[in-house]
Design a protein around this motif. Structure first.
Motif, PDB file in Angstrom:
ATOM      1  N   ASP A  19       0.959  -7.149  15.366  1.00 31.72           N
ATOM      2  CA  ASP A  19       1.378  -5.869  14.806  1.00 31.72           C
ATOM      3  C   ASP A  19       2.110  -6.145  13.505  1.00 31.72           C
ATOM      4  OD1 ASP A  19       2.192  -3.310  14.267  1.00 31.72           O
ATOM      5  OD2 ASP A  19       3.651  -3.199  15.896  1.00 31.72           O
ATOM      6  N   PRO A  20       1.577  -5.707  12.353  1.00 33.13           N
ATOM      7  CA  PRO A  20       2.230  -6.003  11.081  1.00 33.13           C
ATOM      8  C   PRO A  20       3.558  -5.284  10.890  1.00 33.13           C
ATOM      9  CG  PRO A  20       0.365  -4.565  10.729  1.00 33.13           C
ATOM     10  CD  PRO A  20       0.341  -4.966  12.163  1.00 33.13           C
ATOM     11  N   ALA A  21       3.878  -4.296  11.718  1.00 38.11           N
ATOM     12  CA  ALA A  21       5.133  -3.568  11.591  1.00 38.11           C
ATOM     13  C   ALA A  21       6.254  -4.171  12.418  1.00 38.11           C
ATOM     14  CB  ALA A  21       4.924  -2.110  12.008  1.00 38.11           C
ATOM     15  N   SER A  58       6.784  -5.178   3.563  1.00 38.91           N
ATOM     16  CA  SER A  58       5.507  -4.961   4.241  1.00 38.91           C
ATOM     17  C   SER A  58       5.710  -4.323   5.606  1.00 38.91           C
ATOM     18  CB  SER A  58       4.769  -6.291   4.397  1.00 38.91           C
ATOM     19  OG  SER A  58       3.606  -6.132   5.146  1.00 38.91           O
ATOM     20  N   ARG A  59       6.688  -4.801   6.365  1.00 37.66           N
ATOM     21  CA  ARG A  59       6.960  -4.201   7.677  1.00 37.66           C
ATOM     22  C   ARG A  59       7.395  -2.746   7.540  1.00 37.66           C
ATOM     23  NH1 ARG A  59       9.208  -9.184   8.398  1.00 37.66           N
ATOM     24  NH2 ARG A  59      11.311  -8.394   8.088  1.00 37.66           N
ATOM     25  N   TRP A  61       6.544  -0.692   5.133  1.00 33.10           N
ATOM     26  CA  TRP A  61       5.349   0.063   4.767  1.00 33.10           C
ATOM     27  C   TRP A  61       4.489   0.355   5.994  1.00 33.10           C
ATOM     28  CZ3 TRP A  61       3.057   2.975   1.303  1.00 33.10           C
ATOM     29  CH2 TRP A  61       1.691   3.140   1.355  1.00 33.10           C
ATOM     30  N   TRP A  62       4.274  -0.657   6.826  1.00 29.75           N
ATOM     31  CA  TRP A  62       3.451  -0.454   8.006  1.00 29.75           C
ATOM     32  C   TRP A  62       4.125   0.474   9.003  1.00 29.75           C
ATOM     33  CZ3 TRP A  62      -1.472  -1.030   8.563  1.00 29.75           C
ATOM     34  CH2 TRP A  62      -2.149  -1.906   7.729  1.00 29.75           C
ATOM     35  N   ARG A  63       5.438   0.414   9.156  1.00 28.52           N
ATOM     36  CA  ARG A  63       6.132   1.342  10.059  1.00 28.52           C
ATOM     37  C   ARG A  63       5.983   2.772   9.574  1.00 28.52           C
ATOM     38  NH1 ARG A  63      11.434  -2.328  11.039  1.00 28.52           N
ATOM     39  NH2 ARG A  63      10.497  -3.667  12.611  1.00 28.52           N
ATOM     40  N   TRP A  64       6.097   2.957   8.250  1.00 29.69           N
ATOM     41  CA  TRP A  64       5.919   4.294   7.684  1.00 29.69           C
ATOM     42  C   TRP A  64       4.490   4.776   7.937  1.00 29.69           C
ATOM     43  CZ3 TRP A  64       2.835   6.181   3.635  1.00 29.69           C
ATOM     44  CH2 TRP A  64       3.122   7.479   3.243  1.00 29.69           C
ATOM     45  N   GLN A  65       3.499   3.906   7.736  1.00 25.23           N
ATOM     46  CA  GLN A  65       2.098   4.258   7.969  1.00 25.23           C
ATOM     47  C   GLN A  65       1.869   4.656   9.430  1.00 25.23           C
ATOM     48  OE1 GLN A  65      -0.845   4.176   6.167  1.00 25.23           O
ATOM     49  NE2 GLN A  65      -0.128   3.402   4.223  1.00 25.23           N
ATOM     50  N   HIS A  66       2.406   3.851  10.362  1.00 24.38           N
ATOM     51  CA  HIS A  66       2.201   4.145  11.780  1.00 24.38           C
ATOM     52  C   HIS A  66       2.866   5.455  12.193  1.00 24.38           C
ATOM     53  CE1 HIS A  66       1.415  -0.351  12.859  1.00 24.38           C
ATOM     54  NE2 HIS A  66       0.342   0.253  12.392  1.00 24.38           N
TER      55      HIS A  66
END
Length: 107
Positions: A19-21, A58-59, A61-66
């Motif tokens: 999980d990238p987040a 990066s984490r 960004w991915w949390r925001w995306q999810h």
């Protein structure tokens, strides 16, 4: 760790799918629970290398995306958030030019 590799702390047998987040390093006290006296030590334990900073961005960004973009019934919130962020960014980079257009009140 090279660019594009998994973090060294990631173990697929323990953590499952990547999980990238998620941060796979050693857990620490969350920032919201740090007392003022421990703040200096807490910042001292942070990894301040460019790779660590890029990983944190990066984490985030991915949390925001999810949270806002990937759900099935995603609303209009991410579009408004990006609009407000871009408006704020462009205001800040043009502030030196805009401050000369103020209306001054002379008494």
């Amino acid at each position: 760790m090279a660019f594009g590799d998994y973090p060294a702390e990631y173990n697929p047998k323990v953590h499952g799918p990547y999980d990238p987040a998620r941060f796979y390093g050693k857990a620490d006290v969350p920032f919201g629970q740090v007392k003022l006296g421990e703040l200096g030590a807490w910042f001292g334990r942070r990894n301040k290398t460019p790779n660590a900073i890029a990983g944190a961005v990066s984490r985030a960004w991915w949390r925001w995306q999810h949270k806002y973009v990937f759900p099935k019934r995603a609303g209009i919130a991410p579009f408004f958030q990006l609009t407000v962020a871009s408006m704020t960014f462009f205001y800040l980079i043009n502030y030196t030019k805009l401050k000369h257009h103020r209306n001054y009140k002379y008494h």
